[in-house]
Design a protein around this motif. Sequence first.
Motif, mmCIF file in Angstrom:
data_model
loop_
_atom_site.group_PDB
_atom_site.id
_atom_site.type_symbol
_atom_site.label_atom_id
_atom_site.label_comp_id
_atom_site.label_asym_id
_atom_site.label_seq_id
_atom_site.Cartn_x
_atom_site.Cartn_y
_atom_site.Cartn_z
ATOM 1 N N TRP A 248 -7.460 3.472 -3.422
ATOM 2 C CA TRP A 248 -7.503 4.576 -2.452
ATOM 3 C C TRP A 248 -7.753 5.896 -3.183
ATOM 4 O O TRP A 248 -7.113 6.193 -4.185
ATOM 5 N N THR B 12 -9.732 -0.436 7.460
ATOM 6 C CA THR B 12 -9.029 -0.379 6.179
ATOM 7 C C THR B 12 -7.570 0.015 6.386
ATOM 8 O O THR B 12 -7.268 1.032 7.020
ATOM 9 N N GLY C 94 -6.766 3.943 7.682
ATOM 10 C CA GLY C 94 -7.400 5.071 7.012
ATOM 11 C C GLY C 94 -7.943 6.103 7.976
ATOM 12 O O GLY C 94 -8.099 7.266 7.615
ATOM 13 N N GLY D 252 0.804 -1.221 0.000
ATOM 14 C CA GLY D 252 0.000 0.000 0.000
ATOM 15 C C GLY D 252 0.828 1.258 0.000
ATOM 16 O O GLY D 252 1.922 1.317 -0.538
ATOM 17 N N PRO E 25 -3.415 11.162 1.921
ATOM 18 C CA PRO E 25 -2.989 10.165 2.911
ATOM 19 C C PRO E 25 -3.657 10.428 4.255
ATOM 20 O O PRO E 25 -4.076 11.556 4.544
ATOM 21 N N PRO E 26 -3.779 9.412 5.107
ATOM 22 C CA PRO E 26 -4.405 9.583 6.419
ATOM 23 C C PRO E 26 -3.628 10.586 7.277
ATOM 24 O O PRO E 26 -2.426 10.773 7.089
ATOM 25 N N PRO F 206 -0.279 4.509 -1.303
ATOM 26 C CA PRO F 206 -1.627 4.036 -0.952
ATOM 27 C C PRO F 206 -1.927 2.646 -1.497
ATOM 28 O O PRO F 206 -1.276 2.190 -2.426
ATOM 29 N N TYR G 116 -4.167 1.490 5.106
ATOM 30 C CA TYR G 116 -3.583 2.355 4.071
ATOM 31 C C TYR G 116 -2.197 1.839 3.682
ATOM 32 O O TYR G 116 -1.812 1.883 2.513
ATOM 33 N N GLU G 117 -1.480 1.319 4.690
ATOM 34 C CA GLU G 117 -0.109 0.857 4.442
ATOM 35 C C GLU G 117 0.272 -0.149 5.518
ATOM 36 O O GLU G 117 -0.143 -0.031 6.674
#
Length: 337
Positions: A42, A76, A99, A36, A46-47, A38, A78-79
Motif C-alpha cells: 500500500w 482492493t 481503498g 492489513g 489511509p482511505p 495497511p 485496505y483492512e
Amino acid sequence: QTWTSTINQANKKALLTWAKETGINLVQINGQRRYGGPPPGWVGDPPPAGTEVFIGKLPQDMYENTLIPLFQSVGTLYEFRLMMTFSGLNRGFAYAKYGTQRAAKEAIAAFNNFSVREGCAIVVCRSTEKRELSVDGLEALVSRQELEAVLRRVTAGILSVTLHPSPGRPRTQLALLKFSSHHAAAMAKKTLVEGNMRLGGGAIRVDWLAANLKQKLQSLEEKPSPGWVQRAKHPGLPKQAPPSPVLHNVLEHLNTLCRSQYLGPPLFLTKCVQANPNGWLRFWCQVVIPGCPMPFTGFTWVQDGPGRSGHEEAKVAVALQVLRMLGESLCGTRANL
C-alpha cells in the motif's frame, strides 16, 4: 486451553494452510484478528471515511480464508477485521475497509443478503466508523492546550479537542476528541480507559461520543448565554444571571459590603478556558472572601467590553452574583437575629 483447541479444528487448520500459502499475515489484538491496515504494497494515506463496511450474521466457524477472498473480489481491501471469541470462533461479525468509497458501495450491493453457506445469508452495510470520543470529568482549570498536549503524548491521530461544561458532573468539563480514523479513536479509548488516567487530578470517563450529546453541546455552543453558572453550593439560586449593564461599579459595591460586614477583602481568580469564534469567552472564576467559609466557584460566559478585558468582564459578572448571594445570606442572618 486444551478444550478450546478442539473446537472447529478442520476450519482452523484450513485457515493456517491458506495463510501460509498466500503469505497473508493475520494479527490478533484485543478480541479482533486483523489483516492489513495497511496491506502489503500500500502506498499513500489511509482511505477516507465511507470506505468501511460492516459484515454481520457470519457463521461463527467461518474464517478469513473464506471471507477475505470473497470481499476482495469487488475491490482492493485496505483492512479486514474479524471479531473473535477466546475459544477461537468468530463473534459473528467483521469489518472490511476498502481503498475507495466506490468499492465499499459495490461490496454492499454484491454481498448484502448474500448466502455464504446454505441457509446463512449475511448482512453487509456501511460502517459508522466512529471517530469521536467524549472525556467527562476534567477539572475546570484544565485548558484545551494542556489537554491536547497530554493526549498527543499517549495517543495518535488526534485532529481536534474542544472543551464544554460537563452536563452531568458539576464543576467539571467535558472534552470532545476527534481522530483521523476509527482505529486511532479505538486505540485512544483503550489507552485512556486502561491507563486509568487522571487529567487535572480527577477521575475521567471515556466513551464514544453519543449523537444526542453532540447535538446538545452544539446547540449550547451556538447560543452561549452570558452570566454566572454557579455549581451546587447554592442550589436555590438561578444557574444563569446576566449582569446588569448599569452596574459599572459592581466590584466597588462588593468591596464595600465585605468591609461593612467585616468579611475581609475579596480575592478574584479567573481563567479563560474556552474561546468561541463568535467572540464569547468562557471563564472559570473563584472568589475567596476571608470571612466566608467556602469560596464562590463557577463558570461565566462574557465578551470583551469597551475598554475592559475578558478577565475584567468576568470579575464583574462573578462579583454581581456574589453580591446577590451575600445579600440573601445577610438578610437571612438578620431575620434570624
